[in-house]
Design a protein around this motif. Structure first.
Motif, PDB file in Angstrom:
ATOM      1  N   SER A  27       0.810  -1.215   0.000  1.00 56.63           N
ATOM      2  CA  SER A  27       0.000   0.000   0.000  1.00 56.63           C
ATOM      3  C   SER A  27       0.844   1.266   0.000  1.00 56.63           C
ATOM      4  CB  SER A  27      -0.939   0.000   1.208  1.00 56.63           C
ATOM      5  OG  SER A  27      -1.840  -1.085   1.137  1.00 56.63           O
ATOM      6  N   TYR A  28       2.122   1.151   0.357  1.00 59.11           N
ATOM      7  CA  TYR A  28       2.940   2.354   0.489  1.00 59.11           C
ATOM      8  C   TYR A  28       4.093   2.449  -0.499  1.00 59.11           C
ATOM      9  CZ  TYR A  28       0.207   3.377   4.559  1.00 59.11           C
ATOM     10  OH  TYR A  28      -0.855   3.660   5.375  1.00 59.11           O
ATOM     11  N   ASN A  29       4.484   1.343  -1.116  1.00 62.22           N
ATOM     12  CA  ASN A  29       5.561   1.462  -2.108  1.00 62.22           C
ATOM     13  C   ASN A  29       5.212   0.828  -3.444  1.00 62.22           C
ATOM     14  OD1 ASN A  29       5.735  -1.249  -1.588  1.00 62.22           O
ATOM     15  ND2 ASN A  29       7.810  -1.215  -0.753  1.00 62.22           N
ATOM     16  N   GLY A  30       3.999   0.280  -3.544  1.00 59.37           N
ATOM     17  CA  GLY A  30       3.525  -0.258  -4.809  1.00 59.37           C
ATOM     18  C   GLY A  30       4.117  -1.572  -5.233  1.00 59.37           C
ATOM     19  N   VAL A  31       5.022  -2.124  -4.427  1.00 58.95           N
ATOM     20  CA  VAL A  31       5.669  -3.392  -4.764  1.00 58.95           C
ATOM     21  C   VAL A  31       4.982  -4.518  -3.989  1.00 58.95           C
ATOM     22  CG1 VAL A  31       7.827  -4.696  -4.711  1.00 58.95           C
ATOM     23  CG2 VAL A  31       7.863  -2.229  -5.176  1.00 58.95           C
ATOM     24  N   GLN A  32       4.566  -5.543  -4.696  1.00 61.39           N
ATOM     25  CA  GLN A  32       3.869  -6.642  -4.028  1.00 61.39           C
ATOM     26  C   GLN A  32       4.819  -7.386  -3.102  1.00 61.39           C
ATOM     27  OE1 GLN A  32       2.139  -9.694  -6.531  1.00 61.39           O
ATOM     28  NE2 GLN A  32       0.588 -10.160  -4.996  1.00 61.39           N
ATOM     29  N   ALA A  33       4.374  -7.537  -1.862  1.00 62.15           N
ATOM     30  CA  ALA A  33       5.179  -8.256  -0.879  1.00 62.15           C
ATOM     31  C   ALA A  33       4.971  -9.755  -1.023  1.00 62.15           C
ATOM     32  CB  ALA A  33       4.805  -7.799   0.524  1.00 62.15           C
ATOM     33  N   LYS A  34       5.848 -10.522  -0.385  1.00 65.69           N
ATOM     34  CA  LYS A  34       5.748 -11.970  -0.377  1.00 65.69           C
ATOM     35  C   LYS A  34       5.491 -12.457   1.043  1.00 65.69           C
ATOM     36  CE  LYS A  34       9.026 -12.353  -4.232  1.00 65.69           C
ATOM     37  NZ  LYS A  34      10.339 -12.882  -4.667  1.00 65.69           N
ATOM     38  N   LEU A  35       5.077 -13.709   1.139  1.00 64.81           N
ATOM     39  CA  LEU A  35       4.860 -14.335   2.439  1.00 64.81           C
ATOM     40  C   LEU A  35       6.077 -14.150   3.340  1.00 64.81           C
ATOM     41  CD1 LEU A  35       3.433 -16.269   4.463  1.00 64.81           C
ATOM     42  CD2 LEU A  35       4.299 -18.170   3.094  1.00 64.81           C
ATOM     43  N   GLU A  36       7.258 -14.226   2.750  1.00 67.03           N
ATOM     44  CA  GLU A  36       8.487 -14.091   3.540  1.00 67.03           C
ATOM     45  C   GLU A  36       8.574 -12.735   4.230  1.00 67.03           C
ATOM     46  OE1 GLU A  36      10.571 -16.647   4.107  1.00 67.03           O
ATOM     47  OE2 GLU A  36       9.104 -17.812   2.964  1.00 67.03           O
ATOM     48  N   ILE A  54      -6.289  -3.522   1.919  1.00 68.20           N
ATOM     49  CA  ILE A  54      -4.969  -3.384   1.304  1.00 68.20           C
ATOM     50  C   ILE A  54      -5.109  -3.308  -0.216  1.00 68.20           C
ATOM     51  CG2 ILE A  54      -3.611  -4.392   3.148  1.00 68.20           C
ATOM     52  CD1 ILE A  54      -3.825  -7.093   1.882  1.00 68.20           C
ATOM     53  N   ASP A  55      -4.191  -2.575  -0.846  1.00 67.52           N
ATOM     54  CA  ASP A  55      -4.265  -2.359  -2.294  1.00 67.52           C
ATOM     55  C   ASP A  55      -3.973  -3.636  -3.074  1.00 67.52           C
ATOM     56  OD1 ASP A  55      -4.761   0.279  -1.726  1.00 67.52           O
ATOM     57  OD2 ASP A  55      -2.667   0.906  -1.960  1.00 67.52           O
ATOM     58  N   VAL A  56      -2.905  -4.314  -2.674  1.00 70.32           N
ATOM     59  CA  VAL A  56      -2.483  -5.544  -3.341  1.00 70.32           C
ATOM     60  C   VAL A  56      -2.152  -6.562  -2.264  1.00 70.32           C
ATOM     61  CG1 VAL A  56      -0.811  -6.602  -4.912  1.00 70.32           C
ATOM     62  CG2 VAL A  56      -1.520  -4.227  -5.268  1.00 70.32           C
ATOM     63  N   PRO A  57      -2.702  -7.763  -2.334  1.00 68.27           N
ATOM     64  CA  PRO A  57      -2.424  -8.756  -1.290  1.00 68.27           C
ATOM     65  C   PRO A  57      -0.990  -9.270  -1.333  1.00 68.27           C
ATOM     66  CG  PRO A  57      -3.672  -9.764  -3.066  1.00 68.27           C
ATOM     67  CD  PRO A  57      -3.617  -8.296  -3.366  1.00 68.27           C
ATOM     68  N   VAL A  58      -0.551  -9.825  -0.242  1.00 63.51           N
ATOM     69  CA  VAL A  58       0.762 -10.443  -0.167  1.00 63.51           C
ATOM     70  C   VAL A  58       0.772 -11.711  -1.030  1.00 63.51           C
ATOM     71  CG1 VAL A  58       2.366 -11.650   1.384  1.00 63.51           C
ATOM     72  CG2 VAL A  58       1.222  -9.534   2.143  1.00 63.51           C
TER      73      VAL A  58
END
Length: 326
Positions: free
Chosen positions: A239-248, A275-279
């Motif tokens: 939501s804050y840097n536009g990069v999709q996070a991972k489970l890790e 959230i904008d994009v899910p993990v």
């Protein structure tokens, strides 16, 4: 059945925050039939093994002109959803309710309010919301309100107001859990200085991982732990840097909270449907067992995993509600 699924099934999985009511209000679907592009519905909760889900009513800025009306409407919509699915989910008004509902094989739904604007400067609204089943309240969102400054307020550097002090004290008397998500650092420390019961941060990320105002620095993490509280590791990285996070990334956040605050003070606060994009790997509530799988891979014991997945939050709700009441 694989071992991680057995461990997950035995655990009391407690998700401390979602914004699903907004999807329902926007006409995107329902808990029973599913929600378009949504993260939570009945089937997803069941598949994910979630036994207690906190449904938060986020007080949208466009509601500020009449926040009580909109908040009550949202609570009514949620209660209608629970009633229409009463065989599978039920509103829990207390810790005892949570245990009973679980014994009956159903999902416990808890009500939260995100944003003290909902009480419109009237302390008596807290009792009304508590009687309606609201068990926790996030004092601020990112904006400044009559209680305190939110994390997004950059100029005033304001902490807890005199009214905010009364709000916190009344919440403790009523057995409502004080949630410090989104509050300004000054407000955070003011609340920490006056509370007598454990407080929570239902959804957050360590500041060391994402340096934004709403995230917690090491001293804040320690303070929550010292008060006996719990921090819910959030999934809102993208939501804050536009990069999709991972489970890790979520596992890293959990481990960092444990490193600073200890195993008894960390939980899960997904922020699903907010959230904008899910993990990646935690795409919706049905994927929650993947979190258990990841924790096992990182060497956590079952007793530790059970605390992270829900026992810690259960303890706080029990402790806060034991001596409070409407």
């Amino acid at each position: 059945m694989e071992e991680y699924l057995r461990i997950h099934k035995r655990a009391f999985v407690f998700d401390a925050h979602c914004d699903t009511v907004l999807c329902i209000l926007d006409g995107r679907g329902s808990l029973k039939n599913g929600i378009k592009n949504g993260h939570i519905d009945i089937e997803k909760l069941k598949t994910g093994g979630i036994k207690a889900q906190v449904f938060s009513v986020f007080v949208r800025p466009e509601w500020y002109a009449n926040p009580v009306l909109h908040t009550l409407k949202a609570i009514s919509v949620l209660k209608k959803e629970f009633e229409e699915n009463r065989d599978e989910i039920e509103l829990a008004n207390s810790y005892k309710d949570i245990l009973r509902i679980n014994r009956e094989g159903k999902i416990s739904a808890l009500l939260s309010i995100e944003g003290g604007e909902a009480i419109a400067g009237e302390i008596d609204m807290l009792r009304i919301y508590r009687e309606l089943g609201v068990t926790s309240m996030i004092l601020t969102w990112n904006n400044r309100n009559q209680i305190a400054d939110g994390a997004g307020e950059k100029r005033s550097k304001g902490g807890l107001s005199d009214f905010g002090y009364e709000v916190v004290k009344q919440m403790e008397r009523l057995g409502m859990v004080v949630d410090l998500s989104h509050i300004s650092p000054e407000g955070f420390w003011d609340v920490i200085s006056i509370v007598e019961k454990p407080v929570i941060v239902s959804h957050s990320i360590p500041r060391r991982m994402r340096d934004i105002p709403r995230n917690l620095d090491d001293e804040q993490i320690k303070a929550i732990a010292e008060k006996g509280g719990v921090i819910g590791a959030g999934f809102y990285f993208s939501s804050y840097n536009g990069v999709q996070a991972k489970l890790e990334d979520v596992l890293d956040a959990i481990e960092y909270f444990i490193k600073i605050g200890g195993i008894d003070h960390v939980g899960i606060g997904s922020d699903f449907d907010g959230i904008d994009v899910p993990v990646m790997g935690l795409d919706d509530a049905s994927k929650m067992p993947e979190l258990t799988k990841g924790l096992i891979k990182r060497g956590f014991k079952e007793s530790e995993i059970s605390k992270i997945l829900g026992e810690n939050f259960l303890r706080v709700f029990k402790e806060v509600q034991d001596q409070g009441g409407v």
